[in-house]
Design an enzyme around this catalytic site. Structure first.
Site, PDB file in Angstrom:
ATOM      1  N   CYS A 175       7.857   3.997   5.284  1.00  0.00           N
ATOM      2  CA  CYS A 175       7.074   3.649   4.255  1.00  0.00           C
ATOM      3  C   CYS A 175       7.569   2.969   3.115  1.00  0.00           C
ATOM      4  O   CYS A 175       6.885   2.914   2.058  1.00  0.00           O
ATOM      5  CB  CYS A 175       5.917   5.064   3.998  1.00  0.00           C
ATOM      6  SG  CYS A 175       6.736   6.402   3.540  1.00  0.00           S
ATOM      7  N   CYS A 204       0.817  -1.128   0.132  1.00  0.00           N
ATOM      8  CA  CYS A 204       0.046   0.012  -0.099  1.00  0.00           C
ATOM      9  C   CYS A 204       0.844   1.245  -0.209  1.00  0.00           C
ATOM     10  O   CYS A 204       0.581   2.268  -0.644  1.00  0.00           O
ATOM     11  CB  CYS A 204      -0.746  -0.008   1.227  1.00  0.00           C
ATOM     12  SG  CYS A 204      -2.402   1.341   1.102  1.00  0.00           S
ATOM     13  N   CYS A 205       1.916   1.255   0.912  1.00  0.00           N
ATOM     14  CA  CYS A 205       2.954   2.389   0.926  1.00  0.00           C
ATOM     15  C   CYS A 205       3.554   2.654  -0.370  1.00  0.00           C
ATOM     16  O   CYS A 205       3.562   3.807  -0.919  1.00  0.00           O
ATOM     17  CB  CYS A 205       3.807   2.264   1.930  1.00  0.00           C
ATOM     18  SG  CYS A 205       3.358   2.384   3.572  1.00  0.00           S
ATOM     19  N   CYS A 246      -1.036   7.820   7.361  1.00  0.00           N
ATOM     20  CA  CYS A 246      -2.254   7.776   6.606  1.00  0.00           C
ATOM     21  C   CYS A 246      -3.142   7.477   7.966  1.00  0.00           C
ATOM     22  O   CYS A 246      -2.660   6.714   8.843  1.00  0.00           O
ATOM     23  CB  CYS A 246      -2.166   6.591   5.727  1.00  0.00           C
ATOM     24  SG  CYS A 246      -1.498   7.202   4.211  1.00  0.00           S
ATOM     25  N   CYS A 289      -3.425   3.632   9.431  1.00  0.00           N
ATOM     26  CA  CYS A 289      -2.047   3.144   9.816  1.00  0.00           C
ATOM     27  C   CYS A 289      -1.559   4.028  10.778  1.00  0.00           C
ATOM     28  O   CYS A 289      -0.317   3.793  11.386  1.00  0.00           O
ATOM     29  CB  CYS A 289      -1.281   2.816   8.650  1.00  0.00           C
ATOM     30  SG  CYS A 289      -1.938   1.572   7.600  1.00  0.00           S
TER      31      CYS A 289
END
Length: 250
Positions: free
Chosen positions: A231, A123-124, A205, A208
């Protein structure tokens, strides 16, 4: 302006810059970095997070037209988006560029927005690392707000770093401690991110990032429960850092 080729490699240019500015203050490092022949075209990357306004203010004093790259992962706290707009306006930053992931890549890899629940690294990479790398393509160097005290992986941070063999990373606040940050915020009457007062000393985010309890490390709320400190935007020795680096004292 392209970087001066007096030095054969990025690493050699970085070594020369660190030697030249080793005893300079943060403001001087930032000012000189924007004009040094070795750095070439420079952008500032900011999350507009908990302490970001310090570096943004320093940059605005030196050059309010500096390109500022802000990565909107589209999973940020609403307060961060409002803060980004308000800070950019109040500091007079005229060249803030909003960076987002490709619509095509999002549709293919995270169509329902739940990738962070299955694979935070992926996702990062999708929402931060890949978009930033594309945005940095025109630049020879970029400025960050990283500091040595923030984590063990940053304990030996220098003003200048080689990012592979293509780009230089500039860390004007590398040697600042927590008191330096607080003093600068107070002395310059800078606006704090509204979530700091609610227990978020380090912000990423929303899915997280969690609140930090008294006595915890300020970054304890980032990816809580995972062996992950970065990240993917920042690398140590060319590798993304997932857990703390074991240091040997000789």
């Amino acid at each position: 302006m392209r970087p001066e080729q007096d030095f054969a490699t990025v690493g050699e240019r970085v070594a020369a810059l660190n030697d030249r500015f080793r005893h300079h203050a943060a403001g001087a490092v930032l000012r000189e970095a924007l004009n040094a022949k070795e750095t070439g075209r420079v952008a500032l990357v900011s999350s507009f997070g908990a302490e970001s306004v310090v570096l943004l203010h320093l940059a605005a004093v030196v050059n309010p037209d500096i390109p500022v790259l802000f990565i909107d992962t589209e999973m940020l706290f609403p307060e961060t988006l409002d803060y980004q707009h308000d800070v950019a306006k109040s500091l007079g930053l005229t060249n803030v560029q909003i960076i987002r992931a490709s619509r095509t890549q999002l549709a293919a890899q995270d169509p329902d927005g739940t990738l962070h629940q299955r694979d935070t690294d992926a996702c990062c990479a999708l929402r931060k690392t890949i978009p930033l790398e594309a945005a940095l393509t025109p630049y020879d160097a970029w400025i960050t707000g990283r500091k040595r005290f923030q984590s063990g992986t940053r304990a030996a941070l220098e003003f200048f770093e080689a990012e592979g063999d293509q780009r230089i990373k500039i860390n004007p606040l590398a040697h600042w401690g927590p008191s330096d940050v607080q003093d600068y915020l107070w002395n310059n009457k800078l606006p704090r991110h509204p979530l700091v007062a609610q227990g978020y000393p380090s912000l990423g985010c929303a899915p997280c990032t969690s609140k930090v309890k008294e006595g915890e490390d300020p970054r304890a709320g980032r990816w809580r429960g995972e062996e992950k400190e970065e990240c993917g935007i920042h690398f140590i020795d060319g590798k993304m850092v997932r857990g703390p680096i074991k240091e040997t004292v000789e």
